[in-house]
Design a protein around this motif. Structure first.
Motif, PDB file in Angstrom:
ATOM      1  N   LEU A 289       0.686  -1.288   0.082  1.00  0.00           N
ATOM      2  CA  LEU A 289      -0.107  -0.032  -0.012  1.00  0.00           C
ATOM      3  C   LEU A 289       0.903   1.224   0.023  1.00  0.00           C
ATOM      4  CD1 LEU A 289      -3.148   1.322   0.199  1.00  0.00           C
ATOM      5  CD2 LEU A 289      -2.107   1.415   2.754  1.00  0.00           C
ATOM      6  N   ASP A 290       0.604   2.174  -0.998  1.00  0.00           N
ATOM      7  CA  ASP A 290       1.369   3.121  -0.975  1.00  0.00           C
ATOM      8  C   ASP A 290       0.582   4.592  -0.703  1.00  0.00           C
ATOM      9  OD1 ASP A 290       3.803   2.018  -2.329  1.00  0.00           O
ATOM     10  OD2 ASP A 290       2.857   2.223  -4.407  1.00  0.00           O
ATOM     11  N   VAL A 291       0.865   5.074   0.605  1.00  0.00           N
ATOM     12  CA  VAL A 291       0.290   6.596   0.747  1.00  0.00           C
ATOM     13  C   VAL A 291       0.891   7.468   0.310  1.00  0.00           C
ATOM     14  CG1 VAL A 291      -0.660   7.778   2.878  1.00  0.00           C
ATOM     15  CG2 VAL A 291      -0.483   5.282   2.937  1.00  0.00           C
ATOM     16  N   LEU A 292       0.486   8.366  -0.326  1.00  0.00           N
ATOM     17  CA  LEU A 292       1.371   9.565  -1.017  1.00  0.00           C
ATOM     18  C   LEU A 292       0.668  10.927  -0.614  1.00  0.00           C
ATOM     19  CD1 LEU A 292      -0.279   8.310  -4.650  1.00  0.00           C
ATOM     20  CD2 LEU A 292       1.739   7.401  -3.476  1.00  0.00           C
ATOM     21  N   THR A 293       1.787  11.629  -0.469  1.00  0.00           N
ATOM     22  CA  THR A 293       1.651  13.245  -0.184  1.00  0.00           C
ATOM     23  C   THR A 293       1.889  14.035  -1.537  1.00  0.00           C
ATOM     24  OG1 THR A 293       2.624  12.926   1.885  1.00  0.00           O
ATOM     25  CG2 THR A 293       2.670  15.136   0.907  1.00  0.00           C
ATOM     26  N   ILE A 294       0.897  14.866  -1.922  1.00  0.00           N
ATOM     27  CA  ILE A 294       1.072  15.506  -3.062  1.00  0.00           C
ATOM     28  C   ILE A 294       1.635  16.986  -2.690  1.00  0.00           C
ATOM     29  CG2 ILE A 294      -0.186  16.694  -4.992  1.00  0.00           C
ATOM     30  CD1 ILE A 294      -2.117  14.037  -4.725  1.00  0.00           C
ATOM     31  N   ALA A 295       2.345  17.460  -3.356  1.00  0.00           N
ATOM     32  CA  ALA A 295       2.748  18.688  -3.372  1.00  0.00           C
ATOM     33  C   ALA A 295       3.012  19.455  -4.685  1.00  0.00           C
ATOM     34  CB  ALA A 295       4.035  19.022  -2.441  1.00  0.00           C
ATOM     35  N   GLY A 296       2.446  20.456  -4.895  1.00  0.00           N
ATOM     36  CA  GLY A 296       2.573  21.047  -6.133  1.00  0.00           C
ATOM     37  C   GLY A 296       2.095  20.465  -7.455  1.00  0.00           C
ATOM     38  N   GLY A 297       1.376  19.575  -7.217  1.00  0.00           N
ATOM     39  CA  GLY A 297       0.411  18.776  -8.176  1.00  0.00           C
ATOM     40  C   GLY A 297       1.468  17.617  -8.720  1.00  0.00           C
ATOM     41  N   GLU A 298       2.589  17.224  -7.715  1.00  0.00           N
ATOM     42  CA  GLU A 298       3.331  16.005  -8.131  1.00  0.00           C
ATOM     43  C   GLU A 298       3.365  15.312  -6.651  1.00  0.00           C
ATOM     44  OE1 GLU A 298       6.716  17.637 -10.881  1.00  0.00           O
ATOM     45  OE2 GLU A 298       6.992  18.234  -8.848  1.00  0.00           O
ATOM     46  N   ILE A 299       4.020  13.985  -6.802  1.00  0.00           N
ATOM     47  CA  ILE A 299       3.850  12.937  -5.611  1.00  0.00           C
ATOM     48  C   ILE A 299       5.391  13.635  -4.936  1.00  0.00           C
ATOM     49  CG2 ILE A 299       4.091  10.583  -4.789  1.00  0.00           C
ATOM     50  CD1 ILE A 299       2.349   9.848  -7.180  1.00  0.00           C
ATOM     51  N   ALA A 300       5.098  13.812  -3.817  1.00  0.00           N
ATOM     52  CA  ALA A 300       6.342  14.425  -2.903  1.00  0.00           C
ATOM     53  C   ALA A 300       6.713  13.450  -1.974  1.00  0.00           C
ATOM     54  CB  ALA A 300       6.124  15.730  -2.250  1.00  0.00           C
ATOM     55  N   ASP A 301       5.903  12.542  -1.462  1.00  0.00           N
ATOM     56  CA  ASP A 301       6.354  11.558  -0.505  1.00  0.00           C
ATOM     57  C   ASP A 301       5.539  10.309  -0.728  1.00  0.00           C
ATOM     58  OD1 ASP A 301       7.977  11.518   2.208  1.00  0.00           O
ATOM     59  OD2 ASP A 301       6.300  10.075   2.552  1.00  0.00           O
ATOM     60  N   ILE A 302       6.161   9.060  -0.647  1.00  0.00           N
ATOM     61  CA  ILE A 302       5.612   7.728  -0.889  1.00  0.00           C
ATOM     62  C   ILE A 302       5.981   7.124   0.622  1.00  0.00           C
ATOM     63  CG2 ILE A 302       5.242   5.566  -2.174  1.00  0.00           C
ATOM     64  CD1 ILE A 302       6.261   7.564  -4.399  1.00  0.00           C
ATOM     65  N   VAL A 303       4.899   6.814   1.246  1.00  0.00           N
ATOM     66  CA  VAL A 303       5.415   5.810   2.512  1.00  0.00           C
ATOM     67  C   VAL A 303       4.494   4.500   2.089  1.00  0.00           C
ATOM     68  CG1 VAL A 303       4.995   5.073   4.809  1.00  0.00           C
ATOM     69  CG2 VAL A 303       5.276   7.544   4.097  1.00  0.00           C
ATOM     70  N   THR A 304       5.376   3.107   1.787  1.00  0.00           N
ATOM     71  CA  THR A 304       4.680   2.191   1.621  1.00  0.00           C
ATOM     72  C   THR A 304       4.614   1.090   2.761  1.00  0.00           C
ATOM     73  OG1 THR A 304       5.694   2.407  -0.582  1.00  0.00           O
ATOM     74  CG2 THR A 304       5.130   0.067   0.142  1.00  0.00           C
TER      75      THR A 304
END
Length: 319
Positions: A289-304
């Motif tokens: 499971l990839d939990v994503l953080t979005i910043a500026g319309g891009e994925i800035a952080d992925i916690v798997t």
């Protein structure tokens, strides 16, 4: 914390009264502990202690405040029995995600945008990681004062300490959070249709994962994207480094197998559940499971997270 009428001390009525607060207590314990599974245990311990100490609840008591006192101290006791520290780089290896479906069970907030924004910020993984850097007592004070809105006097009552001690701990906790909490960046440019933009971004993630197309995946990642996989140690940073780590792990190869993805949410963040069909196996099975953080319309952080978290998010055991 608002007052609640004193429940009848008949066990069934008492249980019904305290169960109404289960979800918010569970979330409180999650903020304290950073682990969904340990929060389940803490809530169960809270209800056991509440029943055993029901004689301490009187007509002048607020049931909710009384339960928060028991839950907070149950968490502090658990942390005292099993002390642990984040890694030198700040990783919280016991971190687990929190299902959005369960957050939707919480009372109130929908008609108060400011409260909803605070609730979202204080459940995101970045906040949970940052607050785990604090000493347990400072963590409890910060949650009670800044998240739950308790007064210094109420917080002192919960923690069985003095108001000056609470104020001192709060100052230290706030200073530490400024150090550990990443600078908040806008998820989308002003005027963006957030729902449509997020869906389009996630559709790209799914397409490039299922294709598979590592080079195309780079296009949806920020240049300084971070990637981690608790409970495994290690943080990868940078678009090229992150994607190469996936390729080195077999992503895109015939031996790795094919992926199917399901879009979901955790911690008020978009998430993608990955199911893999390995050569010779039957069907697609949970992989990550990839939990994503979005910043500026891009994925800035992925916690798997590993497949063990799929059940708590209500995800199917196989596709």
């Amino acid at each position: 914390m608002t007052t609640t009428p004193h429940p009848t001390l008949d066990q069934s009525a008492f249980t019904a009264s305290v169960q109404r607060h289960r979800r918010e207590l569970h979330l409180h314990c999650y903020r304290m502990l950073g682990s969904f599974e340990e929060s389940e245990d803490a809530v169960q311990e809270t209800f056991l202690r509440a029943w055993r100490r029901r004689d301490t609840l009187n007509e002048r008591s607020a049931l909710r405040a009384w339960l928060y006192k028991i839950a907070t101290n149950a968490c502090l006791d658990a942390l005292d029995k099993r002390p642990r520290q984040p890694s030198a780089s700040g990783e919280v290896l016991w971190l687990q995600p929190y299902p959005d479906e369960m957050l939707d069970e919480l009372p109130g907030g929908a008609d108060d945008p400011e409260a909803a924004a605070l609730s979202k910020e204080t459940i995101e993984l970045a906040y949970i990681v940052a607050i785990q850097q604090l000493a347990p007592l400072q963590r409890a004070v910060l949650i009670l004062r800044d998240v739950l809105g308790c007064s210094a006097k109420e917080t002192a009552f919960v923690l069985e300490t003095s108001v000056p001690a609470v104020n001192s701990a709060l100052r230290r906790a706030r200073a530490a959070m400024r150090e550990h909490l990443p600078e908040r960046r806008s998820e989308w440019a002003p005027g963006t249709d957030v729902t449509a933009a997020e869906r389009a971004l996630l559709d790209h993630v799914v397409r490039y994962s299922e294709s598979p197309d590592p080079d195309a995946l780079k296009q949806v990642l920020s240049e300084d994207v971070r990637f981690s996989m608790p409970p495994q140690p290690g943080v990868w940073q940078g678009r090229e480094t992150v994607v190469q780590s996936w390729v080195d792990g077999g992503f895109g190869s015939e031996a790795f197998g094919s992926l199917r993805c399901v879009i979901t949410r955790a911690n008020r963040q978009p998430a993608v559940a990955n199911y893999v069909h390995r050569p010779g196996e039957d069907g697609h099975r949970p992989m990550a499971l990839d939990v994503l953080t979005i910043a500026g319309g891009e994925i800035a952080d992925i916690v798997t997270f590993g497949p063990s978290v799929f059940g708590s998010l209500g995800l199917p055991p196989r596709l």
